[in-house]
Design an enzyme around this catalytic site. Structure first.
Site, PDB file in Angstrom:
ATOM      1  NE  ARG A 110      -2.464  -1.242   3.573  1.00 28.05           N
ATOM      2  CZ  ARG A 110      -1.895  -0.558   4.548  1.00 28.05           C
ATOM      3  NH1 ARG A 110      -1.778   0.752   4.474  1.00 28.05           N
ATOM      4  NH2 ARG A 110      -1.427  -1.191   5.603  1.00 28.05           N
ATOM      5  CE1 TYR A 259       0.096  -6.181  -2.067  1.00 31.52           C
ATOM      6  CE2 TYR A 259      -0.798  -4.059  -1.391  1.00 31.52           C
ATOM      7  CZ  TYR A 259      -0.428  -5.349  -1.081  1.00 31.52           C
ATOM      8  OH  TYR A 259      -0.615  -5.826   0.187  1.00 31.52           O
ATOM      9  CE  LYS A 268      -6.402  -3.314   4.560  1.00 33.10           C
ATOM     10  NZ  LYS A 268      -6.767  -4.016   5.785  1.00 33.10           N
ATOM     11  CG  HIS A 288      -7.899  -2.494   9.897  1.00 34.74           C
ATOM     12  ND1 HIS A 288      -6.569  -2.195  10.147  1.00 34.74           N
ATOM     13  CD2 HIS A 288      -7.857  -3.501   8.991  1.00 34.74           C
ATOM     14  CE1 HIS A 288      -5.787  -2.972   9.441  1.00 34.74           C
ATOM     15  NE2 HIS A 288      -6.540  -3.773   8.735  1.00 34.74           N
ATOM     16  CB  SER A 310      -1.670  -4.697   7.915  1.00 35.51           C
ATOM     17  OG  SER A 310      -2.850  -4.138   7.407  1.00 35.51           O
ATOM     18  CB  CYS A 312      -0.483  -6.924  14.324  1.00 32.94           C
ATOM     19  SG  CYS A 312       0.765  -5.632  14.147  1.00 32.94           S
ATOM     20  CG  ASP A 335      -8.395  -6.813   6.786  1.00 29.05           C
ATOM     21  OD1 ASP A 335      -7.537  -6.512   7.645  1.00 29.05           O
ATOM     22  OD2 ASP A 335      -8.494  -6.191   5.710  1.00 29.05           O
ATOM     23  NE  ARG A 430      -0.837  -8.591   2.115  1.00 28.64           N
ATOM     24  CZ  ARG A 430      -1.504  -7.985   3.101  1.00 28.64           C
ATOM     25  NH1 ARG A 430      -2.611  -8.508   3.568  1.00 28.64           N
ATOM     26  NH2 ARG A 430      -1.035  -6.865   3.619  1.00 28.64           N
TER      27      ARG A 430
END
Length: 649
Positions: A110, A259, A268, A288, A310, A312, A335, A430
């Site tokens: 990102r 991406y 997002k 989130h 993200s 974590c 998420d 990913r």
């Protein structure tokens, strides 16, 4: 009335200019179409607003062909074959219908620094930082500059390419909590990924024909200004990449990156940035957060939402295999959560996504066996390594491949375990996989009314000072805990190193409007219900003086959830501290745990650390939020400061 039977047809294709217009939405590739910029086609079988939106962007982007997506298996197979021919993906024959994409190395994360919210005034988007301080709570752009940026980049950007029209729903199509979007893109990779991550295709078109509103999402991988695409299999324009949001118009525009977070605009951009602005207008929360269902040994089931930055551990927690006997975890989402109060004041949540877009490195049989049982079918992998037997590899899978296996890294180079100096998989590589494949997907994960949330967790990577778990005293204190979240930076964005960053609500990159107003919105929830969830903070990542984790994490985190559930039942198993309520001595169930847990150090609250924490938070609020900080948050900060000052050295 539009001809709905034509929408459902499968008899071929239509096009602008040469045929009867967009009468069928099962549109195949239109290799012979020319002159689309004339827009002289018949668009009567599309809803007027959608027709107008398509026309507008055909004029702007000037594609060679157009393809309206129906979301069918046939269409998806053609897209996968096309991407294989283009060199964008390669098959992974070890698994069922799995594919690997390798991006341009300049397009792997990102791009927060190139992401903007466009409002009439700057204060609508971000608080005014203190003089001489760089604002870190979002980037603002004026409407004039946004229009200029779009025209400079998008004019003619799809020449020679197919324009895909992707109708999608965030959330179950039948849920009143769901929202519809239309993504216009020139990337078949985006189409294939959006098919996994959202409900995409004909059912959404049917809702649009009945008058449903939609969020406008325009995307192009871009063409560099010099016209030279360095990597034809992954076109992008990293020098001019930009991600734009115009909340007033429910509009998203993304250019230059293929991406995930930059191009899968339902994720997002829609679900959080635009979603949060819609949620504010309509009185709900777009967050989130993962959502999990947990059933205790007594058979009582509750749902928990949790906000972590993200990379974590959101996916690991959402798919946890509990170590405590008798507990059962089921996954609703890993998420994003959209949460709205029902008529009884119960906060109900849906997962607006349809798939998992998880970070691959660190995912393994030992860390997340449920994820490993989910992802090796119908999955699109990006920037992981590949193996000579037709499979994939990433850091964390060392025990799962033979020592003589030939490995090719994410850049396409030979890679030797224990010898190569660079990672085999990109740290932000990913897997994009359908959620319904998860073996512990919750039976209610698609219930239109959502699931009832009993607790909200905040957390991040805090190597020092922050205890394993503590409970907020009340709702306002809980909002303060969310506002003061800090965590080590991760590879999901372009930050470097292990710096501890402020990441309020794990939303710092995703706020769609002024953070001060966002806090006020959260605080206002207590006026909407007397039945609010309890709020907790967790930290699986505290380390000892030697840098070793004090808590084993993963399945053992069920012991923390056990304590949280007991607190929801008002069990007397907590004691007050200057920062909140922590477990009483011996109240955390450690029975059967193999590791030697230093509980005292795990819950130690060093005064010096917390004095520095208070100073850091106060400085952050002063420099970043200023006068936009709600008075209740200032009150909570002052109370924490007073409590910490009274602590013993």
């Amino acid at each position: 009335m539009p001809n709905l039977s034509a929408i459902k047809g499968s008899s071929g294709f239509t096009e602008f200019g040469k045929f009867k217009g967009l009468a069928s939405c099962n549109v195949e590739f239109l290799n012979q179409v020319r002159g689309l910029s004339a827009l002289n086609g018949d668009l009567r079988d599309l809803p007027p607003k959608l027709k107008s939106y398509v026309e507008e962007n055909v004029r702007l982007c000037q594609p060679e062909t157009i393809h309206i997506c129906d979301g069918t298996d046939v269409e998806n197979s053609k897209l996968l074959k096309l991407m294989q021919q283009q060199g964008t993906i390669v098959p992974l024959p070890k698994y069922e219908n799995c594919w690997l994409a390798r991006t341009n190395p300049a397009d792997t994360a990102r791009v927060e620094s190139k992401t903007f919210i466009c409002t009439d005034t700057k204060s609508e988007t971000i608080p005014s930082p203190k003089a001489g301080v760089k604002g870190a709570l979002g980037n603002w752009m004026s409407p004039h500059d946004m229009d200029k940026a779009i025209n400079e980049r998008f004019t003619g950007c799809m020449r020679g390419r197919t324009m895909y029209i992707v109708p999608f729903s965030m959330g179950p199509v039948t849920s009143p909590l769901s929202k519809i979007g239309i993504e216009i893109t020139d990337s078949p990779y985006v189409v294939a990924s959006m098919r996994i991550m959202t409900r995409m295709g004909l059912p959404v078109l049917e809702k649009l024909l009945k008058g449903a509103e939609f969020v406008k999402c325009l995307h192009s991988v871009g063409t560099p200004s010099n016209g030279i695409i360095e990597n034809p299999s992954w076109p992008c324009d990293p020098e001019r990449t930009i991600i734009l949001h115009r909340p007033k118009n429910n509009e998203i525009v993304s250019y230059g990156s293929g991406y995930g977070g930059n191009s899968l605009l339902g994720k997002k951009c829609f679900a959080l940035r635009i979603g949060s602005t819609i949620a504010r207008r309509e009185g709900w929360l777009a967050e989130h957060m993962l959502i999990l269902g947990i059933t205790s040994p007594s058979g009582k089931k509750r749902y928990i939402a949790a906000a972590f930055p993200s990379a974590c551990g959101k996916t690991n927690l959402a798919m946890m295999t509990p170590s405590l006997p008798g507990y059962k975890i089921e996954c609703v989402g890993d998420d994003i959560a959209w949460m709205r109060f029902d008529k009884n004041g119960v906060l109900r949540a849906i997962n607006p996504e349809n798939g998992f877009f998880g970070v691959a490195p660190g995912t393994s049989r030992s860390s997340n066996p449920i994820a490993m049982d989910t992802i090796f079918k119908n999955t699109l992998f990006t920037n992981v390594a590949s193996t000579s037997d037709g499979g994939v590899f990433w850091e964390g899978m060392e025990k799962e491949v033979s020592s003589n296996m030939e490995i090719t890294d994410w850049r396409g180079n030979n890679w030797k375990m224990g010898q190569s100096k660079t990672p085999a998989a990109h740290p932000n590589s990913r897997f994009c996989t359908p959620a319904k494949q998860c073996p512990i997907i919750d039976p209610a994960w698609e219930h239109p009314e959502g699931v009832p949330i009993s607790a909200i967790l905040f957390g991040g990577r805090r190597p020092a000072g922050v205890p394993l778990v503590y409970e907020a005293r009340n709702w306002n204190h809980g909002v303060f805990i969310g506002a003061t979240m800090r965590s080590e930076a991760t590879a999901a964005a372009e930050h470097k190193g292990k710096v501890v960053m402020h990441d309020p609500f794990a939303m710092r990159p995703f706020f769609g409007y002024n953070f001060g107003d966002y806090l006020s919105h959260w605080l206002s929830m207590k006026e909407r219900s007397d039945n609010l969830p309890k709020i907790f903070h967790v930290n699986w990542f505290r380390k000892d003086a030697n840098g070793k984790f004090l808590w084993p994490g993963f399945g053992e985190n069920s012991r923390v959830l056990d304590w949280i559930l007991r607190r929801l039942d008002n069990e007397d198993c907590a004691r007050d501290t200057p920062i909140g309520l922590i477990p009483k001595e011996n109240s955390l169930n450690l029975e059967g745990i193999e590791e030697n847990i230093d509980v005292k150090e795990l819950f130690d609250l060093p005064k010096q650390f917390w004095m520095e924490e208070v100073d850091s938070v106060a400085k952050y609020f002063d420099e970043q939020v200023g006068d936009d900080l709600p008075k209740e948050i200032t009150k909570q900060l002052n109370e924490l400061k007073k409590n910490v000052q009274s602590m013993k050295d």
